[in-house]
Write an enzyme that holds these catalytic residues in place. Structure first.
Site, mmCIF file in Angstrom:
data_model
loop_
_atom_site.group_PDB
_atom_site.id
_atom_site.type_symbol
_atom_site.label_atom_id
_atom_site.label_comp_id
_atom_site.label_asym_id
_atom_site.label_seq_id
_atom_site.Cartn_x
_atom_site.Cartn_y
_atom_site.Cartn_z
ATOM 1 N N GLN A 439 0.846 -1.198 0.000
ATOM 2 C CA GLN A 439 0.000 0.000 0.000
ATOM 3 C C GLN A 439 0.878 1.243 0.000
ATOM 4 O O GLN A 439 1.577 1.518 0.971
ATOM 5 C CB GLN A 439 -0.909 -0.015 1.231
ATOM 6 C CG GLN A 439 -1.907 1.136 1.296
ATOM 7 C CD GLN A 439 -2.621 1.155 2.632
ATOM 8 O OE1 GLN A 439 -2.002 1.381 3.661
ATOM 9 N NE2 GLN A 439 -3.917 0.901 2.626
ATOM 10 N N SER A 442 0.847 6.330 2.678
ATOM 11 C CA SER A 442 1.456 7.282 3.614
ATOM 12 C C SER A 442 2.714 7.911 3.032
ATOM 13 O O SER A 442 3.452 7.290 2.262
ATOM 14 C CB SER A 442 1.793 6.581 4.929
ATOM 15 O OG SER A 442 0.617 6.158 5.585
ATOM 16 N N SER A 474 4.390 -1.479 4.214
ATOM 17 C CA SER A 474 4.668 -2.831 4.699
ATOM 18 C C SER A 474 4.977 -3.773 3.548
ATOM 19 O O SER A 474 4.229 -3.834 2.560
ATOM 20 C CB SER A 474 3.473 -3.361 5.496
ATOM 21 O OG SER A 474 3.227 -2.551 6.621
ATOM 22 N N GLU A 557 -9.300 -1.811 5.745
ATOM 23 C CA GLU A 557 -8.112 -1.914 6.599
ATOM 24 C C GLU A 557 -8.526 -1.954 8.057
ATOM 25 O O GLU A 557 -8.039 -2.768 8.837
ATOM 26 C CB GLU A 557 -7.183 -0.730 6.340
ATOM 27 C CG GLU A 557 -5.951 -0.713 7.236
ATOM 28 C CD GLU A 557 -5.068 0.500 6.985
ATOM 29 O OE1 GLU A 557 -3.945 0.502 7.479
ATOM 30 O OE2 GLU A 557 -5.523 1.430 6.309
ATOM 31 N N GLU A 669 -5.291 8.610 18.467
ATOM 32 C CA GLU A 669 -5.865 9.957 18.452
ATOM 33 C C GLU A 669 -6.832 10.143 17.283
ATOM 34 O O GLU A 669 -7.904 10.760 17.431
ATOM 35 C CB GLU A 669 -4.735 10.987 18.373
ATOM 36 C CG GLU A 669 -3.890 11.091 19.638
ATOM 37 C CD GLU A 669 -2.972 9.885 19.849
ATOM 38 O OE1 GLU A 669 -2.614 9.621 21.003
ATOM 39 O OE2 GLU A 669 -2.624 9.204 18.857
#
Length: 686
Positions: A439, A442, A474, A557, A669
């Site tokens: 993926q 990010s 990953s 996910e 968070e």
């Protein structure tokens, strides 16, 4: 959603809520049959169970119903379960409201001194008191000396009770589960108190303005209220499961270990949640919450009283840990409708046929017949209904269906948004394991803020040229293909102008650089894209509409992460370790019990989500809460187990590995923000 999940329970809750909004008069509650919900019809009851009583108690807890309701229904439940027909007339009188009761609580208080602390008024008609050796007695008003006792709860009486003389043998109940029934009913009341506190805090945070904006927009307030909701949902799951367990416990010869375990979990989590949520509500309300005029202090008082009456959570936690270590387990399987039998016969026959094959042939059939992701439409899945999915999960447990990794998140998005050509090119090989995915979402400057990505895709002849840097990818060093987000229209607003690409990881211009993690492994990678060409036919969905596809992928996910929290991160792994160690200290046993309670409640939350889907109702906050609890639980288990066995290589690795759990797949968070904004409706960050 409250303790009840079924349509019948939701209707019951709505009915009780409607009554409570009009009145909480004791006679009105009796007139509507709420004193006998849990009692047999031959004893003047409604013929339901403890779970229905808990549904009503939660709603009445929201209204902080005063008076003798809880001790009276607790006493009638004890007499109906343990007294047989000999107390039938008393049960009828308690059910119709002509008699009230007082119960000595906490149930494990010593029988000595100036009297027993009891929940209820000193002028009650019946008194349920411990008489030693685990036995209880039901006595009349003339059989006891009772005086009012000071109570932090201003709306429900306590008294001090002492039996007069010898207790007659015919008044003794030798196997009365008073302690367990009290824990469940007080837990249900506590859930109602917590629900009021969460709703009140959230409502105030939406409208109270400070520094030019609603206080609910400040993350400190937002996270406090969301965390309170998490505690509430965990408590609801535990109390719901304990009530179910008690409803299956029949006879008067004592409770099974499984039932005692379920009750212990509820006793550990339920009353504590109410105290926490009520305290948080006062904090969010600020000065107004500390005034006598606002009801917040009354809910805090009632929560403190419930926790005291249920008994010290420490011994409950120790008991839960002891039962778990000796092998007791609480089954978390859904009750399925009658039509499940025919579905199961078909699926079981297929599973048996698969067991007979060699692993390679079995894997090919898994993919070809849609067993890997059965909820997907055919031919990639089986278009399985929620009922079929549950049965497949049960019947295929020992078949070890392959873990697709990142592909488990990518495949549903390709099915939903991809072209037929994309599906036929990629899905068969992915499902058989021939294609491994990573993926590419990010970036160094866009982690949780994924829409802030800066990787650019420039239009060129026949496709797109991608340039930028991805991180935390990953297994990128092993992947054949990657799902990648890149900005195709930088002039558009942040969430627009993003497209979703399928990238060949062997393409020229791709550099993968592994990152060594704190546990010494290299799962994550940096990926550099330098003018990487991607053909037009490898854009998934519409150009500039990739954010919609990405959100679909991210939803899968979070579901995938919610199913498992990695090896060594479960409460069951903890008790396996404890069983191999010398006797733990009391504080360690208590901590183990609290961790077990949390893990079992997470399992109960998962079952509640499943049952909601089976019935076609919205599981509400349960899915998000389970995700958040699971991340933290994995870390807490590893930290505790490492403290018990710091020289064990396995736990040395796990205490480091689980640090990633509250970061990957959406940080703690971010999850709290999601719960606060999407579930509680608090204002979004500016």
């Amino acid at each position: 959603m409250g303790i009840g999940l079924s349509e019948e329970h939701l209707a019951l809750a709505a009915s009780v809520r409607g009554l409570a909004e009009r009145t909480v008069d004791y006679a009105a509650l009796a007139g509507q049959g709420l004193l006998g919900l849990h009692l047999p019809e031959e004893h003047g009851g409604q013929g339901y169970g403890l779970l229905e009583l808990c549904v009503a108690l939660e709603v009445l807890g929201e209204r902080r119903v005063p008076g003798p309701y809880l001790p009276t229904v607790l006493t009638s439940a004890v007499l109906a379960r343990s007294g047989g027909d000999r107390y039938g007339d008393l049960v009828k009188a308690l059910a119709d409201g002509s008699m009230t009761a007082t119960v000595a609580l906490p149930a494990d208080a010593p029988v000595a001194g100036a009297g027993l602390l009891a929940l209820g008024a000193c002028d009650a008609d019946l008194f349920l008191l411990p008489v030693g050796g685990g036995a209880w007695a039901v006595l009349g008003r003339d059989d006891v000396a009772a005086e009012p006792a000071d109570s932090v709860d201003l709306d429900r009486a306590l008294c001090s009770v002492t039996p007069r003389g010898q207790v007659p043998a015919d008044r003794v109940l030798p196997h009365a589960p008073v302690r367990e029934l009290a824990a469940v009913l007080l837990g249900a009341d506590a859930c109602g108190l917590a629900a009021w506190a969460v709703a009140t805090a959230a409502g105030y945070a939406k409208v109270r303005e400070q520094f030019g904006r609603p206080i609910g927009q400040f993350q400190g307030v937002k996270h406090r209220v969301a965390a309170a909701l998490v505690a509430l949902e965990q408590a609801r799951a535990a109390v719901w499961d304990a009530a179910r367990a008690m409803d299956t416990a029949v006879g008067n010869t004592g409770l099974s270990d499984e039932t005692r375990l379920a009750v212990g979990v509820a006793a550990v989590l339920g009353p504590d949640a109410a105290v926490r949520c009520a305290a948080d509500a006062i904090q969010v309300l600020g000065g107004i919450g500390y005034t006598f005029e606002h009801d917040a202090h009354r809910y805090y008082r009632r929560a403190l009283s419930d926790r005291m009456l249920a008994g010290d959570p420490g011994p409950w936690a120790e008991e839960a840990a002891g039962l778990a270590v000796q092998g007791t387990r609480r089954a978390m399987e859904p009750d399925l409708p009658d039509e499940a039998a025919a579905v199961r016969d078909t699926i079981r026959a297929e599973a048996q046929s698969l067991r007979a094959q060699e692993p390679a042939a079995r894997r090919a059939r898994f993919a070809r017949e849609g067993w890997i992701m059965p909820y997907l439409p055919r031919p990639w899945g089986r278009a399985a209904s929620p009922l079929e999915q549950v049965i497949i999960h049960q019947e295929f447990r020992d078949l070890k269906r392959p873990n697709l990794g990142i592909a488990a998140w990518a495949v549903p998005s390709i099915v939903r948004y991809g072209t037929r050509e994309q599906q036929e090119r990629f899905l068969p090989g992915t499902l058989t394991g021939e294609i491994v995915w990573c993926q590419l979402f990010s970036e160094p400057g866009a982690g949780s803020d994924l829409a802030g990505l800066s990787t650019k895709a420039t239009k060129v002849e026949g496709g797109w040229s991608l340039s930028g840097q991805k991180i935390w990818t990953s297994l990128a060093q092993y992947a054949h293909w990657g799902i990648c987000l890149a900005r195709t229209a930088p002039e558009r607003p942040k969430h627009d102008g993003i497209s979703y690409f399928l990238v060949d990881m062997s393409s020229p211009g791709i550099t993968v650089r592994p990152l060594k993690e704190i546990n010494g492994e290299e799962i994550f990678n940096e990926v550099f894209l330098d003018d990487v060409f991607v053909p037009d036919d490898l854009v998934v969905g519409e150009v500039n509409a990739g954010w919609r596809v990405a959100r679909d992928t991210l939803s899968h996910e979070r579901v995938a992460l919610g199913d498992s929290w990695g090896p060594g991160s479960q409460h069951t792994d903890m008790v396996k370790l404890i069983a191999r160690l010398p006797e733990l200290r009391q504080a360690q046993r208590e901590q183990a019990g609290r961790l077990w309670a949390e893990g079992q409640a997470i399992s109960a939350l998962g079952l509640r989500v499943t049952l909601s889907k089976l019935s076609g109702t919205d599981p509400g906050a349960a899915s998000s809460v389970r995700k958040l609890l699971g991340m933290r639980h994995a870390q807490a288990i590893s930290e505790f187990c490492w403290s018990l066995a710091p020289a064990d290589p396995y736990w040395n690795r796990m205490i480091l590995t689980t640090r990633a759990f509250t970061i990957g797949g959406g940080t703690t968070e971010v999850q709290l923000n999601i719960i606060a904004e999407r579930v509680l409706g608090l204002p979004r960050d500016p």
